[in-house]
Scaffold this motif. Structure first.
Motif, PDB file in Angstrom:
ATOM      1  N   ILE A   1      44.541  42.274  45.879  1.00 40.20           N
ATOM      2  CA  ILE A   1      44.201  42.751  44.526  1.00 40.20           C
ATOM      3  C   ILE A   1      45.306  43.666  43.996  1.00 40.20           C
ATOM      4  N   LYS A   2      45.812  44.505  44.888  1.00 39.66           N
ATOM      5  CA  LYS A   2      46.878  45.417  44.451  1.00 39.66           C
ATOM      6  C   LYS A   2      48.115  44.626  44.020  1.00 39.66           C
TER       7      LYS A   2
ATOM      8  N   ARG B   1      42.096  44.068  49.653  1.00 44.88           N
ATOM      9  CA  ARG B   1      42.627  45.189  48.842  1.00 44.88           C
ATOM     10  C   ARG B   1      44.110  44.956  48.539  1.00 44.88           C
TER      11      ARG B   1
ATOM     12  N   CYS C   1      31.652  41.598  41.490  1.00 42.45           N
ATOM     13  CA  CYS C   1      32.421  42.830  41.274  1.00 42.45           C
ATOM     14  C   CYS C   1      31.835  43.575  40.081  1.00 42.45           C
TER      15      CYS C   1
ATOM     16  N   GLU D   1      39.074  38.885  36.694  1.00 42.41           N
ATOM     17  CA  GLU D   1      40.395  39.105  37.289  1.00 42.41           C
ATOM     18  C   GLU D   1      40.290  39.284  38.798  1.00 42.41           C
ATOM     19  N   ILE D   2      39.222  39.915  39.229  1.00 47.59           N
ATOM     20  CA  ILE D   2      39.014  40.102  40.670  1.00 47.59           C
ATOM     21  C   ILE D   2      38.618  38.767  41.310  1.00 47.59           C
TER      22      ILE D   2
ATOM     23  N   HIS E   1      43.066  48.496  40.133  1.00 46.85           N
ATOM     24  CA  HIS E   1      42.016  47.474  40.196  1.00 46.85           C
ATOM     25  C   HIS E   1      41.340  47.426  41.575  1.00 46.85           C
ATOM     26  N   VAL E   2      41.927  48.097  42.561  1.00 45.61           N
ATOM     27  CA  VAL E   2      41.437  47.958  43.937  1.00 45.61           C
ATOM     28  C   VAL E   2      40.041  48.578  44.074  1.00 45.61           C
TER      29      VAL E   2
ATOM     30  N   VAL F   1      41.482  36.628  42.251  1.00 47.92           N
ATOM     31  CA  VAL F   1      42.121  36.993  43.532  1.00 47.92           C
ATOM     32  C   VAL F   1      41.246  36.517  44.692  1.00 47.92           C
TER      33      VAL F   1
END
Ligand SMILES: CC(=O)CC(=O)O
Length: 673
Positions: free
Chosen positions: A600-601, A597, A563, A546-547, A608-609, A550
Motif C-alpha cells: 500500500i505504501k 502495508r 477498508c 484504492e486499497i 494510506h497505510v 492493492v
C-alpha cells in the motif's frame, strides 16, 4: 493527485474497426440529420448534454415504438421537480420490449442443475397475453402495483410485461431477502397482487420459501393485498398447495381466469410509472424509487445499443437477481432484438468451470458480471480461455463495484482479445448508467471510458466547484435533466426524502453519492468508493477502491477485504482499518500484514497505510452483492445498528462491534511501517 501527476495507464482496449460501432452510427445519423460535423464521441457528447433535441434524435435512432410520436422534448423544470419529458407522446414499454414476434429464441432459462429451456419471442408474447388477460379479469388497472418474489426466470419477465401492457407498476425482490426486508418494501407500495415462487435452488440446496410467503401474504393482507399467486420453480416443477396462504391461488388457476383476448398494449404518457426499485440502505426503511416507462426504455435501450453494442440476434447474459436494477436494465437487450440468458443459482455450483463452459456453449456475446466474480475465478487460478474459446464473446461488462487495474489486466488476458472488457457505474436511483463504455474509443486499465451519452456528469469539490480537470477526486454530480430521473419516492409527501437523498448537498444538482476522479490525460473515470465512505486520515481523502486495487495482488491468499475509516467520539483523527477474509487454509500472519502495508505504501503513500489489519470470518454484503462499508464504519466508530433486510448476511455485522475498543483489543497502534 494533481493533473500533472497523472499518467496514461496501460492500453487495454482498441476496436479493430471503430466505424462499425453503433455509437459511431449514431454520430453519423445525428450529423446527417442536422448537418453537424461532430468528429468524435466527445463532440457528440457535448451536443447530447447541451441540446434537448439529442433525446429526440435518440428516440428516432432507436426506433422507439409509439402510438403518438413526440413533438416536444421536455417541459423544463428544476431537476428536483423531475422535469416532464416528451409530454405529448404516447407509448407502451412492454410493446417496445416485446417487439419481436417470431420463432427466434428470446429467452433461455438455465439453472445449476443443467436445466435449460428456450422460449421464442412468439411464445413469450403468448405467455404475456395470457397473463395480461388474467390480470385484467382480476381487476388490475393502470397505476396498481404488482409485486413479485422471484428468481431470474421467464416468469418475472412475463409478469412485468403483462403489468406494463396495462400500465400497472411492477416491483420485485429476490427470494433470498428476509421477510422483514420484503415487508419493508411491499408494505409501503401496497401491491394488489403478489406473485411468488415456492422454492429456490442455490448451490445445490433446494429451499422452500413457502413459510416466507405465508408471513408476507398474511401481513400484506392488511396493506391492500388482494391476491397471492404462487408457482413452483421452473426447475423442480413441484406441486404447490396454496391452502395455508391467505387469498392464494396457484398460477395455472389464476391464468385460467382470463378471457381469450388478443395481446394489446395500452398507451400511456412517457412518464407513466413502470417500476418501483429500492435504494439499498443498510439501515432504515428502503426508499421506493418510482421509475417512468419512457425514461427506463430510452436509457436501457440506449445502453444496450450504443454502449454495449448489443445487436439483433446477439445473446446477452447479465448475472443478476430480480432485486437488482441490472435485471430491469438487461431488458434493454430484448428491445434491440437480442436473446437473454436467465440464470439463477450459484455460478460456483457444481463448479465455476461448468458455469464458464455454459457461457461458451450458449454462444453468449455479452456478459454482465461483477468484480467479485472475476476476482473469485482469478483467485481460484482459473482462466476462462483455458476452458473454452468463447468464440462469440464481444463484451464483458462489469459493474456493482470498482474494477481495479490488476483485475482489468487479468480480465483482458482471461477472455478473448476481441471482447471489450469495460466497467460502468450508475445505479438503482436512475435505473441507468452515468458512466460507461464507448466501444470505438481506446480503453485504459482501471478506468471507465466515458460519461454516458446524454448524462451531464461533473465532479464537484465540497464548495460546489467543478474540479474534474484538476485530477483531484470529488463528488459525482449530475447537473442536467435526463429522462430517467425518477418521478420521486412512493409515498414521499412533499418530496422531502427525495430532496434529502439527492439534492441536499448542492442546490439544484443531483448528488449520486459516489467519490470519483477523472484522469485528465485520458478523460477516463475512476470511482474511488461511496462518498460517505471516503477515508480521511490526517486530512488525506481517498476511496476504499484504492486499497482494494492493492489487495488484488494478494488474491491468492486473501479472499476478500473491507477498508473503512474509524473515528470514535474520543478520537482526534480518523484511522484506517483493513479487514481481511482469508482463503481457506491461509491465515493473516504478521509477515502478510507487513507485505500488505508495504504494497500500500509503494502503490499509494504512507498516509494510506492502515493503522490496523485484522482477520475476520466474514465481510458483510447487501443482497445486491455490494460490500457494506458505511454500516461497518458506523459500528466500529461506536454506533449500534439494526440491519435492514437489505443485508445478505446480517450476522457478519456483529463481528465488527468488538473493534470499537481497539486499545483493549490490541494496544496502541503500531508505527506504520
Ligand atoms: C449500473 C450500476 O451502477 C449498477 C449498480 O452498481 O447498482
Amino acid at each position: 493527485m494533481q493533473s500533472e501527476h497523472w499518467e496514461v495507464p496501460k492500453l487495454i482496449w482498441q476496436h479493430p474497426d471503430p466505424g462499425l460501432t453503433r455509437i459511431e452510427v449514431l454520430r453519423h445519423f445525428i450529423n446527417h440529420k442536422h448537418g453537424f460535423k461532430f468528429k468524435n464521441y466527445y463532440e457528440l457528447y457535448q451536443y447530447s448534454v447541451s441540446d434537448w433535441t439529442f433525446w429526440k434524435d435518440l428516440w428516432e435512432f432507436l426506433g422507439i415504438i409509439s402510438s403518438v410520436p413526440p413533438t416536444q422534448v421536455i417541459i423544463e423544470a428544476p431537476l428536483v421537480d423531475s422535469p416532464r419529458w416528451f409530454p405529448n407522446a404516447r407509448l407502451n414499454y412492454a410493446e417496445n420490449i416485446l417487439f419481436r414476434n417470431d420463432d427466434a429464441i428470446a429467452c433461455t432459462v438455465a439453472r445449476e442443475t443443467g436445466f435449460l429451456r428456450h422460449y421464442s419471442s412468439r411464445e413469450l408474447r403468448e405467455m404475456v397475453r395470457v397473463m395480461r388477460n388474467a390480470m385484467r379479469a382480476n381487476g388490475l388497472k393502470a397505476g396498481d402495483r404488482v409485486a413479485a418474489i422471484v428468481t431470474n426466470s421467464i416468469d418475472p419477465i412475463v409478469i412485468a410485461m403483462a403489468a406494463s401492457s396495462i400500465g400497472a407498476i411492477y416491483s420485485s425482490t429476490a427470494p433470498d431477502m428476509g421477510v422483514s426486508g420484503i415487508l419493508d418494501r411491499y408494505r409501503q407500495i401496497r401491491p394488489k397482487f403478489v406473485f411468488s415462487e415456492t422454492e429456490v435452488l442455490y448451490a445445490g440446496k433446494q429451499i422452500s420459501i413457502i413459510p416466507k410467503v405465508v408471513q408476507v401474504a398474511n401481513d400484506l393482507a392488511h396493506h391492500g393485498l388482494e391476491r397471492v399467486i404462487v408457482f413452483p420453480s421452473s426447475v423442480t416443477g413441484m406441486d404447490v398447495d396454496p391452502r395455508g396462504i391467505k387469498n392464494c391461488s396457484i398460477l395455472s388457476a389464476f391464468l385460467s381466469e382470463g378471457r381469450d383476448e388478443p395481446l394489446a398494449f395500452e398507451q400511456h404518457p412517457f412518464d407513466h410509472p413502470l417500476y418501483i426499485l429500492y435504494s439499498s440502505g443498510t439501515t432504515g426503511p428502503p426508499k421506493c424509487i418510482v421509475h417512468t416507462a419512457g425514461g427506463v426504455l430510452l436509457q436501457n435501450k440506449k445502453a444496450a445499443a450504443t454502449e454495449w453494442d448489443i445487436r439483433f440476434d446477439d445473446t446477452h447474459f447479465q448475472y443478476t437477481t430480480c432485486a437488482w436494477m441490472m435485471w430491469n436494465a438487461m431488458l434493454g437487450a430484448l428491445a434491440v432484438g437480442a436473446r437473454l440468458i436467465l440464470y439463477d443459482g450459484s455460478p460456483f455450483h457444481p463448479s465455476v468451470r461448468s458455469f464458464l463452459k455454459f457461457i461458451n456453449d450458449q454462444r453468449v456475446t455479452h456478459i454482465g458480471t461483477s468484480p467479485r466474480f472475476l476476482s473469485e475465478i482469478q483467485g481460484q487460478g482459473i482462466r476462462p480461455l483455458d476452458l473454452a474459446p468463447f468464440e462469440t464473446l464481444r463484451c464483458v461488462y462489469v459493474t456493482g463495484a470498482v474494477l481495479t487495474p490488476p483485475l482489468y489486466e487479468w480480465a483482458i488476458t482471461a477472455f478473448p482479445k476481441r471482447a471489450h472488457v469495460n466497467a460502468g457505474s450508475g445505479g438503482t436511483d436512475i435505473c441507468a448508467g452515468f458512466i460507461g463504455a464507448c466501444t470505438p474509443l481506446p480503453g485504459y486499465s482501471g478506468e471507465m471510458q466515458v460519461k454516458s451519452i446524454g448524462m451531464k456528469v461533473e465532479i464537484f469539490d465540497p464548495e460546489g466547484n467543478n474540479i474534474e480537470d484538476t485530477g483531484l477526486p470529488g463528488e459525482l454530480v449530475c447537473t442536467r435533466a435526463h429522462p430517467s430521473i425518477p418521478l420521486g419516492f412512493w409515498g414521499d409527501e412533499g418530496r422531502k426524502n427525495f430532496f434529502n437523498a439527492y439534492f441536499a448537498k448542492y442546490p439544484g444538482v443531483w448528488t449520486q453519492g459516489d467519490f470519483i476522479v477523472k484522469n485528465p490525460k485520458t478523460q477516463g473515470l475512476v470511482i474511488l468508493g461511496r462518498s460517505d465512505g471516503v477515508l480521511n486520515p490526517s486530512g488525506v481523502r481517498f476511496g476504499s477502491g484504492e486499497i482494494y486495487t492493492v489487495m488484488d495482488q494478494f488474491s491468492h491468499v486473501v479472499d476478500d477485504s473491507l477498508c473503512i475509516g474509524q473515528r470514535r467520539p474520543q478520537d482526534k483523527d480518523e484511522r484506517v482499518l483493513l479487514f481481511l477474509k482469508m482463503r481457506p487454509g491461509n491465515t493473516c500472519t504478521e509477515d502478510l500484514k507487513v507485505k500488505i502495508r508495504g504494497a500500500i505504501k509503494t502503490a499509494l503513500s504512507a498516509r494510506h497505510v492502515p493503522a490496523y489489519i485484522f482477520e475476520v470470518a466474514e465481510i458483510p454484503y447487501t443482497v445486491n452483492n455490494k460490500k457494506i462499508e458505511i454500516a461497518v464504519k458506523q459500528i466500529v466508530s461506536g454506533s449500534t445498528l439494526k440491519p435492514s433486510g437489505t443485508v445478505a448476511n446480517p450476522d457478519a455485522l456483529k463481528l465488527y462491534y468488538k473493534y470499537v475498543d481497539l486499545e483493549a483489543l490490541v494496544g496502541q497502534p503500531k508505527a506504520k511501517l
